[in-house]
Structure formats: structure tokens, C-alpha cells
Design an enzyme around this catalytic site. Structure first.
Site, PDB file in Angstrom:
ATOM      1  N   HIS A   1       2.185   9.766  22.571  1.00 43.03           N
ATOM      2  CA  HIS A   1       3.322   9.299  21.917  1.00 43.03           C
ATOM      3  C   HIS A   1       2.970   7.830  21.375  1.00 43.03           C
ATOM      4  O   HIS A   1       1.996   7.037  21.951  1.00 43.03           O
ATOM      5  CB  HIS A   1       4.583   9.143  22.953  1.00 43.03           C
ATOM      6  CG  HIS A   1       4.265   8.126  24.120  1.00 43.03           C
ATOM      7  ND1 HIS A   1       4.422   6.744  24.137  1.00 43.03           N
ATOM      8  CD2 HIS A   1       4.114   8.725  25.352  1.00 43.03           C
ATOM      9  CE1 HIS A   1       4.353   6.392  25.134  1.00 43.03           C
ATOM     10  NE2 HIS A   1       3.946   7.367  25.986  1.00 43.03           N
TER      11      HIS A   1
ATOM     12  N   ASP B   1      -0.315   9.108  28.200  1.00 40.77           N
ATOM     13  CA  ASP B   1      -1.479   8.686  28.730  1.00 40.77           C
ATOM     14  C   ASP B   1      -1.883   9.437  29.967  1.00 40.77           C
ATOM     15  O   ASP B   1      -3.200   9.968  30.181  1.00 40.77           O
ATOM     16  CB  ASP B   1      -1.584   7.186  28.714  1.00 40.77           C
ATOM     17  CG  ASP B   1      -0.302   6.678  30.264  1.00 40.77           C
ATOM     18  OD1 ASP B   1       0.350   7.715  30.330  1.00 40.77           O
ATOM     19  OD2 ASP B   1      -0.466   5.432  30.604  1.00 40.77           O
TER      20      ASP B   1
END
Ligand code: NAG
Ligand code: NAG
Ligand code: NAG
Ligand code: NAG
Length: 509
Positions: free
Chosen positions: A98, A396
């Protein structure tokens, strides 16, 4: 006499050769099996191997952090869609992280950073597609939404950002990514035509608004004003995108081991400890409280948005309390320096890689299966029934294990709006036909090739499965079968197993 001399000479030469060969291997100047090498020589390897070209020459925590912010004022470039002439692009599978987001934690006794999470093309950074993106999202009720996704906001829209909310910067980063990919894949290669069918597009995301919105932004840049009625967005319940194969006890045990290693490394870092104590003193909070608030997350947001670091807001009797002393760039640099060092130590220790192989397998397995189906179907036509463009909008914690499993740890921690792309290519005809290779190839995939790109950089020949593949004019890309056999078997070498099931259910030492 003569014979004896000759014998001694042969002996001396033999010893010399043995020493030479040993030292060449030891220093890694001659290629050895990359997997075996990783197990036995991981320490030496790091020092003497040629450094991946994605790795900066010397770690500099502040310069690295600028990279991490991914300021959207820089034009997006990349090698996506580049191939030898006459090759045909069959499919693209992409995972994104994102875009820029508001912190997930706040630092106790400080003001939260003032960031506006509404979208406006009057505010910087902006993008030519931003206004039409906002309008298009209002029509999202026409799309098909899996599970809880339909009730998530399709745009960030709070004048004071909520925790973890995607910012306008994050939206712009992904509009840019999408626009870049449209040039690379649609304009140049016609990957999807205007009448694309619903089955040709696969979109999946976790149930967080920032991943959903990031996915929609990259998609809008890629297919501006796409037809909502043809879009289905699927939800992944796990941040590992492991679908129905999430059960893996060994993976959790490796993660425990890794976290223990990380904890030991952190408490051994005296400078880091001193810094936390100093920061806590500045803010007049307990060190434990500050540490638990993961202050680097909020500081990253200040840093990337050019906001001054937070100051202590010690309450006083007056209505507008004066601000006390502030956290500094030096504090921040120490934490970032330790994070960088932890990344390097993590690679050397090798525990994380074992976790990563098990964490990333289900996603890689689905990607591999899809590519293989498309490769087989392409003998007939460019598969209108298969997902020629698949998008996974992730975090992540999804991307780090994926990179590690692929052997791309040197590529760096995923910045905001990072993108990892697998391209499937079809060569015009079969050239090189080595016996060994033919044995390994799946039927019908002789002329199929894969490219792997990270943030636009071609890392195909840095991956664990194609590192030893010599580029030649006959085969300038990496054969698909190498990727398939890596995903289905070879990636488990590192945990001494031959399959996901076995690796997940074996005892971890
Ligand atoms: C982009 O923005 C950053 C931060 O605002 C700045 O440091 C950098 O110089 C800018 N780069 C360009 C090419 O404008
Ligand atoms: C954002 O929220 C405001 C009020 O909360 C609403 O009036 C506006 O239509 C929303 N904008 C978008 C683009 O959803
Ligand atoms: C991997 O994909 C194959 C299909 O190609 C499937 O049969 C198998 O169950 C998958 N394995 C895992 C662990 O997801
Ligand atoms: C794999 O096997 C080797 C040799 O038996 C052993 O040294 C190594 O620790 C094993 N690795 C794992 C991850 O179990």
C-alpha cells in the site's frame, strides 16, 4: 632419480592445485550451487560476492529513508514490458505494498502529525487522474465485493487522518504506478484490450482500507474509468495471502526463533538503548511505554511529510500549554541505523529465510499455477478465460517474506507503494534445446519465460531460481520451468524438505 623428481613435482603441483581450488571455492570466485552455498558459507558469501546492484554501497539511514518515503514528485520509470523483439507478453502478476499511510501508533504525550486525508487535486502532491479517480470511486457500488470489502470506504476521507489511513500521497503513488504500467503493458503490448473479460482480471486485497484503496488506485491508473460491473475484488484473510493453506506450524516456530534473535540483537545495542532512554526523558514518559508505542512508525510519517518531529506537550495550567523539548533527527537516525543493521544480521542468521519460504509459498504456488495454465492455454489463444493481469494489494509483512523467499533480500525493505512483478513471455520459436533442460521442462512450456521486476528494476537473474542461468542470445530470459520447479520443490531445500506439507509439519530444530 629422474622418476623420483618427477613424482615429487607431480605431488607439489597436485597440492598447489588443491590449495588453489579450495581457496577459490572458499572465496567464492568460482560459482557453486547457490543453495548449498547459502547453507554453508553464508558469512563469507556476503563479504566477497559481488554486491547486488540494488544495494547501496554504504548504508546511510537517512538517505535510505528518503527512498522509503517514495516522494511522488519523481517520474516513475521502470523496465516493465521490456523484452527481446518478437516475444509476446502473456500475463503479468503483481504484488504491491500500500502507499503512504498515517501512523499505526501514536507517541505518548505528543501531538499527532497534522495530515489531511481527504483527496483534492488542489493540494500537492497531485496527479492528472486524481479528480476522475475520486469521481469513479463514487460508482463503486456497481463492483462485486468479496466478504467484508463492500463496506470499506473506497477513498480516504478524513480531514484529520485516522490511524493507518492511506494519504493523498499514497493514492498518488499508486495512480503513478498504474499509469506507468498502462504505458508498459497496455499501450506497448496490448495485454488487455478495451473489451477485457471479467475473468482476465484478478484483484485481491486484505480487509484493510489502505490496501483496498491502494489496489483501486493502481487499477485506475492502469485501466482509467474501468467498467465496474466487470470487476470482482477478492479478500485475503491473512496478510500472507496464504488462502486455504495457512496452517503451517513450522512457519510459526521459525518466526518465534527469528523474533528471539531480533530481541537479543536489539537489547545488545547500547546506543539504541541510550536513545530510547533519552527520548523517554524528553517526553516525560516511561521508557517501556515509549518503546511499546513503536515511535519509529510515527517519526517516519513526520519525516516523509516534512513535518517537524514531535515535542513534549507537558500539560500546564494555561489554556495553550507551551511545547517542551522535542525528539530529534539524531534519535530517529539511531533507530533507523539499528533497523538497517538488523536487516543485515537477519540475512546472515538465515532463520528468517526459512520462515519466508513457508510464508511465501502459497502465494508463489498460486502465481506459478496461474502462469502455467496461461502458458498451456496460449498454444490456442491469449486465454480470455485466464487472469492475464493479477493484482495482490498487500503489506510490508507480505512482501518482505516474498522477496526473501525469492532470494532478493538485497533489494531492500519495501518502500511505500512498492511493486513486485512477474511477467510471462512467449518466445517466437524454440532455440536452445539442452538435454538436461528439456528433461526438466513441463510439456508445452519450452518457449515460456519469466521476468521478475521490483520497483521497475529487472532482478530476474538475482533470484534464487535463475541466478545461475547464463544469459545467452538464444535464451535472454529465464525459462518458466526454472520458476515452476523452484516453487514446487527447490525452494524447500533450505528447510531440508521437498514439499510445503512436509516442511510445515516437520520438527524444527
Ligand atoms: C521531491 O520532493 C522531495 C521532498 O519534498 C525533495 O527533496 C526533492 O528534491 C524533490 N525532487 C524533485 C525531482 O523535485
Ligand atoms: C467525504 O465525507 C464527507 C462528509 O463526511 C462527504 O460529504 C463527502 O461526500 C465525502 N467525500 C467522498 C469523496 O466520499
Ligand atoms: C499448489 O498448487 C497446486 C496446483 O498447481 C495445488 O494442487 C497444490 O495443492 C498447491 N499447494 C499448496 C500447498 O498450496
Ligand atoms: C538440514 O540438514 C543439515 C544436515 O543434516 C543440517 O545441518 C541443517 O541444520 C538442516 N537445516 C534445517 C533448516 O533443518
Amino acid at each position: 632419480m629422474l622418476a623420483r623428481n618427477r613424482f615429487i613435482m607431480v605431488l607439489v603441483v597436485g597440492v598447489l592445485l588443491a590449495v588453489l581450488s579450495f581457496s577459490l571455492q572458499y572465496l567464492n570466485l568460482i560459482p557453486t550451487n547457490p543453495v548449498a552455498e547459502q547453507r554453508s558459507h553464508s558469512k563469507n558469501r556476503k563479504r566477497v560476492n559481488p554486491v547486488l546492484h540494488t544495494e547501496p554501497p554504504r548504508p546511510d539511514p537517512i538517505r535510505d529513508t528518503h527512498q522509503y518515503c517514495n516522494y511522488p514528485n519523481i517520474t516513475e520509470h521502470g523496465w516493465e514490458g521490456h523484452s527481446p523483439a518478437d516475444y509476446r507478453l502473456l500475463s503479468v502478476q503483481m504484488m504491491i505494498r500500500h502507499g503512504d499511510r498515517y501512523p499505526l501508533y501514536s507517541i505518548p504525550k505528543t501531538k499527532r502529525p497534522a495530515i489531511d486525508c481527504t483527496l483534492s487535486d488542489k493540494r500537492k502532491p497531485s496527479h492528472p487522474l486524481l479528480a476522475s479517480f475520486v469521481n469513479h470511486m463514487a460508482l463503486g457500488g456497481r463492483g462485486h465485493w468479496d466478504a467484508s470489502l463492500g463496506s470499506l470506504p473506497r477513498l480516504p476521507n478524513h480531514s484529520s487522518c485516522e490511524m493507518g489511513e492511506l494519504t493523498q500521497t499514497g493514492v498518488v503513488q499508486h495512480l503513478k504506478n498504474g499509469d506507468h504500467l498502462r504505458q508498459a503493458y497496455i499501450k506497448r503490448h496490448n495485454l488487455l484490450t478495451n473489451d477485457w473479460s471479467p475473468t482476465q482480471l484478478w484483484v485481491e486485497t486484505t480487509g484493510k482500507s489502505r490496501t483496498l484503496q491502494s489496489g483501486l488506485a493502481v487499477l485506475f491508473g492502469f485501466l482509467p474509468r474501468f467498467d465496474w460491473s466487470r470487476l470482482t475484488v477478492r479478500q485475503q484473510w491473512s496478510t500472507l495471502f496464504c488462502g486455504s493453506s495457512c496452517d503451517c506450524p513450522a512457519r510459526n516456530r521459525y518466526l518465534d526463533q527469528e523474533q528471539r534473535r531480533q530481541y537479543r540483537q536489539r537489547i545488545a545495542d547500547a546506543e539504541l538503548e541510550r536513545t530510547y532512554v533519552a527520548m523517554a526523558k524528553t517526553l516525560v514518559v516511561a521508557t517501556k511505554t515509549l518503546r511499546a508505542a513503536n515511535p519509529v512508525d510515527a517519526l517516519l510519517c513526520h519525516f516523509c511529510h516534512h513535518l517537524p518531529f514531535p515535542c513534549s506537550s507537558t500539560p500546564t495550567a494555561t489554556s495553550s500549554p507551551p511545547e517542551g523539548p522535542c525528539l530529534t533527527l539524531q534519535h530517529f537516525a539511531v533507530i533507523r541505523r539499528q533497523q538497517k543493521e538488523d536487516e543485515l544480521e537477519r540475512r546472515e542468521a538465515g532463520i528468517y529465510r526459512r520462515y519466508a519460504v513457508l510464508a511465501a509459498h502459497p502465494y508463489l504456488n498460486r502465481t506459478a499455477a496461474r502462469m502455467e495454465r496461461i502458458a498451456k492455454g496460449s498454444q490456442i489463444h491469449r486465454g480470455r478465460e485466464e487472469a492475464v493481469f493479477a493484482l495482490a494489494s498487500a503489506h510490508d509483512v507480505t512482501m518482505v517474506p516474498l522477496l526473501s523467499a525469492l532470494g532478493l533480500e538485497g533489494a531492500g525493505f519495501p518502500r511505500f507503494a512498492a511493486r513486485l512483478v512477474f511477467e510471462l513471455w512467449n518466445s517466437p520459436d524454440v532455440k536452445d534445446n539442452g538435454e538436461n533442460e528439456r528433461k526438466n521442462r513441463g510439456k508445452g512450456s519450452d518457449n515460456m519465460f519469466v521476468r521478475v521486476l521490483y520497483n521497475g528494476e529487472d532482478l530476474t537473474f538475482d533470484t534464487a531460481f535463475c541466478r545461475d542461468h547464463r544469459r545467452s542470445s538464444a535464451q535472454p530470459l529465464c525459462p518458466l520451468w526454472k520458476f515452476l520447479s523452484f516453487v514446487r520443490r527447490d525452494m524447500f531445500n533450505i528447510v531440508n524438505a521437498t514439499s510445503y506439507q512436509r516442511a510445515c509439519h516437520q520438527t524444527v530444530l
